[in-house]
Design a protein around this motif. Structure first.
Motif, mmCIF file in Angstrom:
data_model
loop_
_atom_site.group_PDB
_atom_site.id
_atom_site.type_symbol
_atom_site.label_atom_id
_atom_site.label_comp_id
_atom_site.label_asym_id
_atom_site.label_seq_id
_atom_site.Cartn_x
_atom_site.Cartn_y
_atom_site.Cartn_z
ATOM 1 N N GLU A 96 1.063 -1.170 0.299
ATOM 2 C CA GLU A 96 -0.089 -0.201 -0.004
ATOM 3 C C GLU A 96 1.000 1.554 0.046
ATOM 4 N N TYR A 97 1.739 1.298 1.231
ATOM 5 C CA TYR A 97 2.750 2.144 1.182
ATOM 6 C C TYR A 97 3.626 2.509 -0.313
ATOM 7 N N LEU A 98 4.384 0.852 -0.356
ATOM 8 C CA LEU A 98 5.284 1.093 -1.936
ATOM 9 C C LEU A 98 4.867 1.464 -2.624
ATOM 10 N N THR A 99 3.515 1.720 -3.612
ATOM 11 C CA THR A 99 3.327 1.734 -4.081
ATOM 12 C C THR A 99 2.952 3.690 -4.697
ATOM 13 N N LYS A 100 2.766 4.306 -3.531
ATOM 14 C CA LYS A 100 3.091 5.778 -3.396
ATOM 15 C C LYS A 100 4.572 6.162 -3.516
ATOM 16 N N LEU A 101 5.199 5.356 -2.873
ATOM 17 C CA LEU A 101 6.842 5.493 -3.051
ATOM 18 C C LEU A 101 7.555 6.840 -3.935
ATOM 19 N N GLY A 102 6.580 6.551 -5.050
ATOM 20 C CA GLY A 102 7.710 7.302 -5.520
ATOM 21 C C GLY A 102 7.454 8.782 -5.917
ATOM 22 N N THR A 103 5.896 8.814 -5.350
ATOM 23 C CA THR A 103 5.336 10.471 -5.202
ATOM 24 C C THR A 103 5.040 10.695 -3.806
ATOM 25 N N LEU A 104 4.887 9.962 -2.999
ATOM 26 C CA LEU A 104 5.345 10.426 -1.548
ATOM 27 C C LEU A 104 3.876 10.763 -0.597
ATOM 28 N N GLY A 105 2.508 10.672 -2.252
ATOM 29 C CA GLY A 105 1.211 10.423 -2.059
ATOM 30 C C GLY A 105 0.887 11.866 -2.713
ATOM 31 N N THR A 106 -0.138 11.649 -2.885
ATOM 32 C CA THR A 106 -0.877 12.640 -3.986
ATOM 33 C C THR A 106 -2.433 13.684 -3.352
ATOM 34 N N VAL A 107 -2.709 13.009 -2.106
ATOM 35 C CA VAL A 107 -3.954 13.256 -1.707
ATOM 36 C C VAL A 107 -3.908 14.085 -0.342
ATOM 37 N N GLN A 108 -4.125 15.375 -0.767
ATOM 38 C CA GLN A 108 -3.846 16.153 0.385
ATOM 39 C C GLN A 108 -4.872 16.186 1.845
ATOM 40 N N ARG A 109 -4.638 16.041 2.976
ATOM 41 C CA ARG A 109 -5.874 15.987 4.113
ATOM 42 C C ARG A 109 -6.707 17.546 3.824
ATOM 43 N N GLU A 110 -7.696 17.185 4.141
ATOM 44 C CA GLU A 110 -8.916 18.145 3.900
ATOM 45 C C GLU A 110 -10.221 18.004 4.453
ATOM 46 N N GLU A 111 -10.677 19.124 5.298
ATOM 47 C CA GLU A 111 -11.584 18.865 6.218
ATOM 48 C C GLU A 111 -12.923 19.603 5.502
ATOM 49 N N VAL A 112 -14.234 18.805 5.136
ATOM 50 C CA VAL A 112 -15.564 19.365 5.163
ATOM 51 C C VAL A 112 -16.443 18.965 6.137
ATOM 52 N N LEU A 113 -17.289 20.788 6.239
ATOM 53 C CA LEU A 113 -18.530 20.835 7.110
ATOM 54 C C LEU A 113 -19.419 20.373 7.327
ATOM 55 N N ASN A 114 -19.973 19.079 7.497
ATOM 56 C CA ASN A 114 -21.460 19.043 7.007
ATOM 57 C C ASN A 114 -22.369 19.529 7.535
ATOM 58 N N THR B 144 -15.651 16.516 8.725
ATOM 59 C CA THR B 144 -14.949 14.999 7.788
ATOM 60 C C THR B 144 -14.135 15.236 7.592
ATOM 61 N N VAL B 145 -12.760 14.165 7.160
ATOM 62 C CA VAL B 145 -12.089 14.329 6.913
ATOM 63 C C VAL B 145 -11.934 13.311 5.702
ATOM 64 N N ASN B 146 -11.529 14.032 4.685
ATOM 65 C CA ASN B 146 -11.356 12.629 3.793
ATOM 66 C C ASN B 146 -10.401 11.861 3.688
ATOM 67 N N ASP B 147 -10.312 10.597 3.221
ATOM 68 C CA ASP B 147 -8.754 10.124 2.265
ATOM 69 C C ASP B 147 -7.377 10.403 2.553
ATOM 70 N N TYR B 148 -6.894 10.689 3.124
ATOM 71 C CA TYR B 148 -5.722 11.827 2.520
ATOM 72 C C TYR B 148 -4.037 10.731 2.621
ATOM 73 N N ASP B 149 -3.726 11.186 1.982
ATOM 74 C CA ASP B 149 -2.361 10.571 2.349
ATOM 75 C C ASP B 149 -1.468 11.212 3.361
ATOM 76 N N THR C 124 -1.206 17.205 7.652
ATOM 77 C CA THR C 124 -1.627 18.578 7.684
ATOM 78 C C THR C 124 -1.165 18.848 5.536
ATOM 79 N N TYR C 125 0.238 18.697 5.168
ATOM 80 C CA TYR C 125 0.605 19.434 4.191
ATOM 81 C C TYR C 125 1.094 18.135 3.413
ATOM 82 N N LEU C 126 1.235 17.047 2.375
ATOM 83 C CA LEU C 126 2.539 16.730 1.701
ATOM 84 C C LEU C 126 3.895 16.920 1.505
#
Length: 467
Positions: free
Chosen positions: A59-77, A84-89, A186-188
């Motif tokens: 799961e982590y080795l497949t993202k090693l080349g970029t070190l993640g692409t999805v940044q953490r975000e909070e969305v107000l319902n 709610t927090v998204n599925d971030y890297d 919080t940040y990538l």
């Protein structure tokens, strides 16, 4: 290394069906030769590796080349008024678990190869009608003929967990932009190649790391050399003086110096640092006796100062750090030298006296070579230790404020060593990328210094000179 893999290929080519089935299920070779428990253990290790690698590492080795692409975000319902927090890297976890995963894969590959070779050895024993150990006999061997394996297993695991993984992780961070502006979760952060190394060795209007690095490196090497050899020779001379026949009350003098060792070093340094601060007790005494005015007349301090900047100005602080280190370091070396001086072969000393050698000649031709021979390895250790001597520098210069904007822009001070600069970058500035680069430089300096020094010390056969 070539033979290691050649033996593996030989085992595959000439192995029986059980050896070749071990390429798929690692325990088959043991089961085929009657070692049921060993086969179960090896198969469980293989299954555990597949499970851990498949569920976690991949799961982590497949993202090693970029070190993640999805940044953490909070969305107000707006309906539930909950966030709610998204599925971030998480770049930090991706890098860490990737390092651990790659290391586990490397260890498993070596274990896999060794397993095939062991199974082939069992096949040869069976073909030659020789005895094959049972599981109980293997356990007995682990506390007898193979006890070194048992004894070293736990320390080896500790070295991997405590030393190898952090070092590899630190090296990887040096090639990223991991700092306070790119801080997980919080940040990538991502790979930047050699950009940080270029920054460390160049100087520009926006980056002063190149300017500061050269000066901190020079001071680190000067400090390590002076601090090591001043306390080394100071301790030897003090031990020689106390052991002189004309000196009385030897135990009392040794006790006075041993007291400095009994007090924790950080307590001594904090106390001395406060004593020599701008408004400490030493400066109060210097002002009362007129020393401050005298130094102003000589132009050594500014006219407006009412104190001597022992630990607050460049130059003054460098000298005082070295002098205070003498008080901290000489007693240790004195005790070590005392034991060596009392154990110099008396035959050599008596022969030198019979030949008409003077005390000075005996000291430089017999005593010092003997001390060099005994303390050589510890001298190298002391030199490397002073390169990384965090306590003395940090505790004495906590109140030091650099007057240089270039040093301030790089979160450094004129009195910093590479290791204290590294600490400030991580602890205060969260500049992990540059701290990792500096950590690599420190590691290279210490490794090269240790290797070259020990090769020099261990060259030839000097042991025969003192037997």
């Amino acid at each position: 290394m070539k033979k290691y893999f050649t033996d593996f290929g030989w085992a595959i080519r000439h192995g029986d069906i059980y050896t070749r089935l071990s390429l798929i299920i690692m325990g088959m070779g043991y089961w085929g030769h009657g070692q049921l428990i060993n086969g179960i253990i090896v198969t469980l290790i293989e299954a555990g590796f597949i499970l851990v690698t498949g569920k976690l590492s991949v799961e982590y080795l497949t993202k090693l080349g970029t070190l993640g692409t999805v940044q953490r975000e909070e969305v107000l319902n707006l309906t539930t008024l909950t966030k709610t927090v998204n599925d971030y890297d998480n770049s930090l976890l991706i890098l860490l678990f990737s390092v651990v995963g790659l290391l586990l894969i490397g260890i498993f590959v070596l274990f896999y190869i060794e397993n095939i070779k062991n199974v082939y050895q069992l096949q040869q024993l069976k073909d030659n009608n020789k005895h094959i150990n049972s599981f109980k006999e293997d356990l007995v061997e682990l506390v007898n003929s193979k006890f070194h394996i048992t004894l070293l297993s736990l320390p080896a695991l500790g070295v991997v967990l405590i030393n190898v993984i952090p070092i590899i992780f630190m090296i990887c961070v040096a090639f990223t932009n991991y700092d306070k502006d790119h801080q997980p979760p919080t940040y990538l952060f991502t790979w930047v190649g050699l950009e940080n190394f270029v920054s460390l060795f160049t100087n520009s209007a926006t980056s002063t790391f190149g300017y500061v690095f050269v000066r901190v490196l020079i001071w680190t090497l000067i400090w390590a050399f002076i601090a090591t050899f001043s306390t080394y020779y100071g301790g030897i001379m003090l031990a020689k003086l106390i052991n002189d026949k004309q000196v009385k009350l030897k135990k009392m003098w040794r006790t006075f110096f041993v007291i400095t060792i009994a007090i924790p070093q950080f307590v001594t340094l904090l106390l001395v640092g406060k004593m020599f601060s701008d408004y400490g007790i030493i400066n109060s005494l210097c002002e009362k006796i007129g020393l401050v005015t005298l130094l102003q007349d000589w132009g050594l301090i500014s006219k407006g100062m009412r104190y001597i900047p022992f630990l607050s100005k460049p130059g003054w602080a460098h000298i005082m750090i070295v002098l205070i280190n003498l008080w901290v370091g000489i007693p240790f070396q004195m005790l070590s030298a005392t034991g060596i001086l009392l154990n110099i072969p008396s035959e050599q000393l008596e022969s030198a006296k019979i030949d008409g050698a003077s005390e000075r000649q005996i000291f430089w031709k017999i005593t010092m070579p003997y001390i060099y021979f005994i303390t050589g390895p510890s001298l190298v250790t002391s030199l490397i230790g002073n390169i990384n001597n965090f306590n003395v520098i940090y505790l004495l210069t906590q109140d030091y404020v650099t007057p240089s904007l270039k040093f301030a822009n790089s979160s450094s001070k004129e009195v910093d060593l590479l290791v204290t600069w590294l600490f400030t970058l991580t602890n205060s500035d969260s500049n992990y990328k540059m701290a990792s680069v500096i950590g690599i430089i420190v590691f290279v300096i210490c490794a090269l210094g240790t290797i070259l020094s020990f090769r020099r010390l261990l060259s030839g056969n000097r042991e025969e000179e003192f037997q």
